[in-house]
Design an enzyme around this catalytic site. Structure first.
Site, PDB file in Angstrom:
ATOM      1  CG  ASN A 161      50.553  53.525   8.402  1.00  9.94           C
ATOM      2  OD1 ASN A 161      50.421  52.881   7.378  1.00  9.94           O
ATOM      3  ND2 ASN A 161      49.521  53.953   9.100  1.00  9.94           N
TER       4      ASN A 161
HETATM    5  N1  PLP Z   1      51.787  56.920   7.297  1.00  9.70           N
HETATM    6  C1  PLP Z   1      51.228  57.466   8.377  1.00  9.70           C
HETATM    7  C2  PLP Z   1      52.091  58.104   9.428  1.00  9.70           C
HETATM    8  C3  PLP Z   1      49.827  57.439   8.544  1.00  9.70           C
HETATM    9  O1  PLP Z   1      49.275  57.973   9.643  1.00  9.70           O
HETATM   10  C4  PLP Z   1      49.034  56.822   7.548  1.00  9.70           C
HETATM   11  C5  PLP Z   1      47.583  56.762   7.695  1.00  9.70           C
HETATM   12  O2  PLP Z   1      46.992  57.285   8.606  1.00  9.70           O
HETATM   13  C6  PLP Z   1      49.680  56.271   6.429  1.00  9.70           C
HETATM   14  C7  PLP Z   1      51.054  56.334   6.339  1.00  9.70           C
HETATM   15  C8  PLP Z   1      48.904  55.623   5.326  1.00  9.70           C
HETATM   16  O3  PLP Z   1      48.496  56.626   4.417  1.00  9.70           O
HETATM   17  P1  PLP Z   1      47.924  56.258   2.976  1.00  9.70           P
HETATM   18  O4  PLP Z   1      46.520  55.787   3.180  1.00  9.70           O
HETATM   19  O5  PLP Z   1      48.005  57.529   2.199  1.00  9.70           O
HETATM   20  O6  PLP Z   1      48.770  55.180   2.415  1.00  9.70           O
END
Ligand code: PLP
Length: 453
Positions: free
Chosen positions: A182
């Site tokens: 991400n």
């Molecule tokens: N990590 C992964 C694998 C994600 O798919 C996402 C969002 O879809 C995130 C992190 C970000 O999440 P957050 O909005 O809780 O920071």
């Protein structure tokens, strides 16, 4: 506003929410308002005199809701789910009403005690290693963070502090993640002033041990100090799973902190059949998943566990400020309440049923796509199906454009292995087979147009 008015206002708001959710299937998933719409409807200046609460609800209905994307529509198939459930909503209402703020990590504080308890329940529900439990005899523990992005930043900050204390203070630190992780990982690298190396993945989008080992050796040879790896279980684009069984021992050998980001897919580990996807999790120094994605707890609620919290304490405990939490904000909302409500109303079996139903719906959609020779399925993982129109990417792009303009369903594009694919995710807890069929008919009707044209 006095207490009687508050009762009427809040009860009317709850009725409004119940009606909104009951009728969400009938709304177009994407709004049709023009850019700048809201500014035309709102005065330039704030109101001089207070207004009756009734006009506020009327304006929500008249001005706000028509401009919304309906994330809980059964026709919303973009991104990943954002959680919403009746017990989650009531929990959010109550925690807002009690408006207690925790500044004390003392276990006698009931907010803290409930948080520790439900995080232990959650760790057990997900079959996580027992060293993560708050009640484990060792130094492990978990807490609720705002978001998975915060957890990644926190993991990087801890690993940086730990590594700096073990090496020369001017060591040039480097952290690793896959090119499929991400975007919040790169952001966390910026905020933590840590260089992030994006490593290539295998044909399934997974980071493999050999790739990591090569990168670590190269960096050590050129004078850098590897400090952490952010591995993903369920990448944002294609829900790929990095190979923790390969990555974990390498991290251990090189004294590198392993953080696991399972923001979406983590919820699936409540079902024993998905446990093979997290093999090697015992190597993780920290682990995060978002109940506010696929586990029915309204945002925000991101769970994070540490194998050994003493490293986090070195970074975050600040006796002088009275703060004893492994988190960025000073104080905490009582978010454990809504997690507790969801776990109690659904129970373990109810949560498993929710996950399995959504995976089954994704499989149902996959079957529909596979039976049509104009399409190819590129990847299926949990509630996500990635597919495309065979041939040139322009066909797939054209299909996405048409479908998005028509606003009957909402899907997202993604480039995977240099091909444009459509991400179709089962997001809403209201989605049924008939809705999946509606989505498929919509896609087919637009691709027919596209190919004929
Ligand atoms: N990590 C992964 C694998 C994600 O798919 C996402 C969002 O879809 C995130 C992190 C970000 O999440 P957050 O909005 O809780 O920071």
């Amino acid at each position: 506003m006095n207490s009687e008015e508050f009762r009427s206002f809040a009860k009317a708001a709850v009725d409004y929410i119940a009606d909104y959710l009951e009728n969400i299937r009938n709304k177009e998933v994407l709004s049709s308002v023009e850019p700048g719409y809201l500014h035309q409807h709102l005065p330039q200046e704030p109101p001089q005199e207070g207004e009756p609460w009734q006009s506020l609800l009327q304006d929500v209905d008249r001005i706000i809701v028509p401009g919304l994307t309906h994330w809980h529509s059964p026709h919303f198939h973009a991104y990943y789910p954002t959680a919403n459930s009746h017990p989650g909503i009531v929990g959010e209402l109550l925690l807002s009403g009690l408006a207690t703020i925790s500044t004390d990590w003392h276990p006698d504080n009931v907010c803290v005690a409930l948080e520790q308890k439900v995080l232990d329940w959650l760790a057990k529900l997900l079959h996580l290693p027992s060293h993560f439990l708050n009640t484990s005899p060792g130094p492990g523990g978990g807490l609720i963070q705002n978001a998975a992005s915060d957890s990644t930043l926190i993991a990087l900050l801890i690993s940086k502090t730990k590594k700096t204390s073990e090496t020369a203070p001017d060591a040039k630190l480097v952290a690793y993640t896959s090119e499929q992780s991400n975007s919040s990982v790169e952001k966390a690298g910026l905020l933590a002033s840590t260089t992030i190396r994006l490593l290539p993945t295998d044909e399934h989008g997974a980071l493999r041990g050999t790739t990591l080992l090569r990168a670590i050796r190269e960096d050590i040879a050129s004078g850098l100090t590897p400090c952490s790896v952010v591995a993903t279980l369920g990448t944002t684009g294609t829900c790929a799973f990095d190979d923790l069984e390969e990555i974990g021992p390498i991290c251990k050998d090189f004294g590198v902190w392993l953080h696991v980001d399972a923001a979406y897919a983590g919820a699936a580990f409540c079902c024993p059949e998905y446990l093979p996807l997290m093999k090697g999790v015992e190597f993780a120094d920290s682990f995060c998943f978002n109940p506010h994605k696929w586990m029915l707890v309204n945002s925000d609620c991101s769970a994070m566990w540490f194998k050994d919290v003493t490293h986090a304490e070195k970074v975050f405990d600040r006796e002088s400020s009275g703060t004893h939490f492994w988190q960025i904000p000073d104080v905490r909302r009582f978010r454990a309440l809504k997690l507790w409500f969801v776990l109690r109303v659904y129970g373990v079996e109810g949560i498993r049923k929710h996950i399995r139903k959504q995976v089954d719906l994704a499989k149902y959609f996959e079957g529909l796509v596979r039976r049509d020779c104009r399409f190819e399925v590129c990847r299926v993982s949990l509630g996500l199906v990635c597919f495309r129109v065979k041939g040139d990417d322009r066909r797939t792009q054209d299909l996405i454009d048409r479908v998005t303009q028509r606003k009957k369903i909402f899907v997202m594009p993604y480039y995977f292995r240099e091909k444009l694919v459509i991400r179709f995710v089962i997001c809403s807890r209201f989605t049924e087979e008939t809705d999946v069929l509606v989505a498929w008919e919509e896609i087919k009707s637009q691709v027919e147009h596209n190919l004929d044209g």
